[in-house]
Each structure stands twice: as structure tokens, then as C-alpha cells.
Design an enzyme around this catalytic site. Sequence first.
Site, PDB file in Angstrom:
ATOM      1  N   GLY A 137      33.944  40.251  26.839  1.00  0.00           N
ATOM      2  CA  GLY A 137      34.590  39.162  27.214  1.00  0.00           C
ATOM      3  C   GLY A 137      36.124  39.453  27.824  1.00  0.00           C
ATOM      4  N   CYS A 192       8.443  44.338  48.158  1.00  0.00           N
ATOM      5  CA  CYS A 192       8.470  43.282  47.235  1.00  0.00           C
ATOM      6  C   CYS A 192       7.561  42.009  47.739  1.00  0.00           C
ATOM      7  CB  CYS A 192      10.094  42.676  46.842  1.00  0.00           C
ATOM      8  SG  CYS A 192      10.802  41.705  48.109  1.00  0.00           S
ATOM      9  N   ASP A 236      26.200  48.130  36.364  1.00  0.00           N
ATOM     10  CA  ASP A 236      25.822  46.421  36.681  1.00  0.00           C
ATOM     11  C   ASP A 236      26.699  46.097  37.644  1.00  0.00           C
ATOM     12  OD1 ASP A 236      28.389  46.501  35.038  1.00  0.00           O
ATOM     13  OD2 ASP A 236      27.906  44.335  35.372  1.00  0.00           O
ATOM     14  N   HIS A 263      14.604  39.779  46.339  1.00  0.00           N
ATOM     15  CA  HIS A 263      14.366  40.982  47.188  1.00  0.00           C
ATOM     16  C   HIS A 263      15.686  41.763  47.050  1.00  0.00           C
ATOM     17  CE1 HIS A 263      14.581  43.586  50.695  1.00  0.00           C
ATOM     18  NE2 HIS A 263      15.638  43.231  50.676  1.00  0.00           N
ATOM     19  N   CYS A 314      10.143  47.329  52.527  1.00  0.00           N
ATOM     20  CA  CYS A 314      10.146  46.764  51.211  1.00  0.00           C
ATOM     21  C   CYS A 314       8.693  46.298  50.801  1.00  0.00           C
ATOM     22  CB  CYS A 314      11.118  45.727  51.049  1.00  0.00           C
ATOM     23  SG  CYS A 314      11.419  45.006  49.356  1.00  0.00           S
ATOM     24  N   CYS A 327       8.866  40.232  50.722  1.00  0.00           N
ATOM     25  CA  CYS A 327       8.836  40.785  52.095  1.00  0.00           C
ATOM     26  C   CYS A 327       7.271  40.701  52.406  1.00  0.00           C
ATOM     27  CB  CYS A 327       9.268  42.223  51.849  1.00  0.00           C
ATOM     28  SG  CYS A 327      11.278  42.198  51.792  1.00  0.00           S
ATOM     29  N   ASP A 355      28.873  42.209  27.457  1.00  0.00           N
ATOM     30  CA  ASP A 355      30.110  42.911  27.986  1.00  0.00           C
ATOM     31  C   ASP A 355      31.079  42.136  26.518  1.00  0.00           C
ATOM     32  OD1 ASP A 355      30.517  40.255  28.463  1.00  0.00           O
ATOM     33  OD2 ASP A 355      30.937  40.708  30.480  1.00  0.00           O
TER      34      ASP A 355
HETATM   35 ZN   LIG Z   1      11.744  42.865  49.895  1.00  0.00          ZN
END
Ligand SMILES: [Zn+2]
Length: 380
Positions: free
Chosen positions: A97, A309, A269, A338, A307, A312, A95
Site C-alpha cells: 500500500g 495465443c 510486475d 494478447h 504469436c 492471434c 504490495d
Molecule cells: Zn497473440
Amino acid sequence: MTTPITYELIKTDKQTGARLGRVHTPHGSFDTPTFMPVGTLATVKTMSPEDLQAMDAKIILSNTYHLWLRPGEDIIREAGGLHKFMNWDGAILTDSGGFQVFSLSDMREIKEEGVHFRNHLNGDKLFLSPEKAMQIQNALGSDIMMAFDECPPFPATYDYMKSSVERTSRWAERCLEAHQRKDVQGLFGIIQGGEYEELRKLSARDLVSLDFPGYAIGGLSVGEPKDVMNRVLEFTTPLMPSNKPRYLMGVGSPDSLIDGAIRGIDMFDCVLPTRIARNGTCMTSNGRLVVRNAKYARDFGPIDENCDCHVCKNYTRAYIRHLIKCNETFGFRLTTYHNLHFLLKLMEQVRQAIREDRLGDFKEEFFERYGLNQPDAKNF
Ligand SMILES: [Zn+2]
């Protein structure tokens, strides 16, 4: 003008008009719509670059203002640029600033030449201008740089907003002139104008005439109601070139990501997923889950049973709750991983829905499961 940042429109969703695309940068390509994890101080808090790669993040955001103060852009240039300094080989957006100057510092004076303000760490007087913001970002070596703009608070009067938009356009021209590395770093313009359609038009017209390789919508997610954000997006994205990426700054709640994509946004973002993670709050397919709550003390299931991931797969709510209650860094690491994985996966699902012309249906299903169709639904 040749630019290191190009956008390829792959298709639009027949139900909503959302765009599926691909952005090419000197550090790889990424599919859009996408979410960019925020690495304020050249690190996404508690995540290693290897973690980010494992969750398939392709681009992260870092903050010019914070890196300017610590460690200073000279050290990062000497290190060979931000990618080398932090060992991240994917794309980086920095960015300008501007947002931090306006949000972190209460002692500021906006002049035509730039902004005088006080360092939020020690109170020292500082000055940031379009030229300075370009010089710092050129030293950092990010793939995508942002123009230095003013981000007025919500609400702001029409007259104030008009003079601010006009100044932001003049600053944008100065940014283009000061940008020294146009062959390897792409500079995006930021459309301002608050909730005023006429001013968004004015800002878009000025900035589009300067032919930036991409455009952001700034000045949203600054406290305005959600319907205001959606309305502003509806009249602003059609003003943006269809052959360049469109970035909505500072937005990261699941519903706003979906609603933004539906209105033609490609990049987002936000610190939300990482910030709430450190507070013990997780995003799950069934809505928000505050894992630090007492009711999870003996819950040996995963944060989110849907999930895939690695958190998890391997760790329980009871264990993560215990770590967070004890302020153990590892607990923050697990919830952060996560949450970021959840949002990156959500964007993959959004892209898949666009491929199949069913983003409208996907939104309905997601909002229902997430509990966003309730009248008192929280934003995340
Ligand atoms: Zn997860």
C-alpha cells in the site's frame, strides 16, 4: 526461521549471469525469471482466472491499498481470503500500500508512526503504518506480502533519501514483528536508496540482517532514465542473498524485463501490458503496434503473426480495432489477453535462453526485432 516461501537456484546463464530458478509458495511453484500480471482490485482487468491459467500465469499481484478501501479486508477475510474471494488458486503477491499512498495521494504527512493521507476516492483522512499494512495483508492471505516502505520520487536529494532509507529499515523491523501468519505467508523486504550506491548498500545491509525470505528492489521505474535503472541494478543485486528470490517492482517493458533478468532479477510486475492494451496498444515480436490506428481498418491478419495465443489464432486487427474504437469491452479483453500472453511467453523464452547459456544472444536478437536498437526507440 521456517518460511512458506523458498527459492531454488537451478542454474545461471554463462553469457550474462542471469538466474534460472524456482519459487515455492503455499499456492504452487513458479519458474523464474517471471512476470506477474497485476490484479489491482482482485481482478486482472477484463481477464478471468481461467484466462490467466490458460496463458500459464502462476502468480499475480494485487494491491493492498485498493482492497483496503474497497471492499475492505474484513469482507475478504470472511470470504476465506483473497484466493477464495476471487477464485484464483495460484500464488498471489500483495504490495504494502505504500506505493499508492505516495503516488495517489498528494495530501500526505510522513511520520515515524506511519503516513497520514487522504483517500483518493472521497478525500477521507486515512492512516497507514507498518502494523496496519501487515494486518490488512494477513487478512487478505496473500502468499507473498511486502513490507511497508517509503518510495521517494526521482530525483530525491541524498539527505532526504538517507533519512527515508533509515525509516524504511525501522518500518521493516516493525513489519516483521506485526506479521501474524509467518507459517503460511512470506514477507519480503524492500531495498530502497534511489540512485545512490551507498544508500542501496545501507538499505540492503539493514534488511538482509532481518532475514526476510525474499527481497525486492523498490524506488525504480519512477521516472529515472533507463541507464540509471540498469546501473542501480548492477550494484544492488550483488548485495542480495543468492538463495532468495529477487523482485524488481513496477517494471514490465520487454527491454527492462530482459535487462533486469541479465542483472539477476527473478520477479517483475507492472500494469504496463494491461494498461496500454486498454488504449489499443499491443506488444508484438516486431515491436509496438497501435491496433486502433486507421491503417489497420482493413487488416485481416492477426495482431502478431508469430504469436500462438488464442487471440492471434482467431481474431483480426480489423475486428479488434473496430471493437476498441467503439469502446467495446471485448476489444480490451482481446488486447489484454494478447499482451499478457506475449510477456509470459517472453519470460519463458528468457528462461529457455538461460538454460542454453545464450541470453546475451537472445537479447541482441530480440532488441533488433523489436526495434529497440534504434536511437529513438520507445521503452515498449
Ligand atoms: Zn497473440
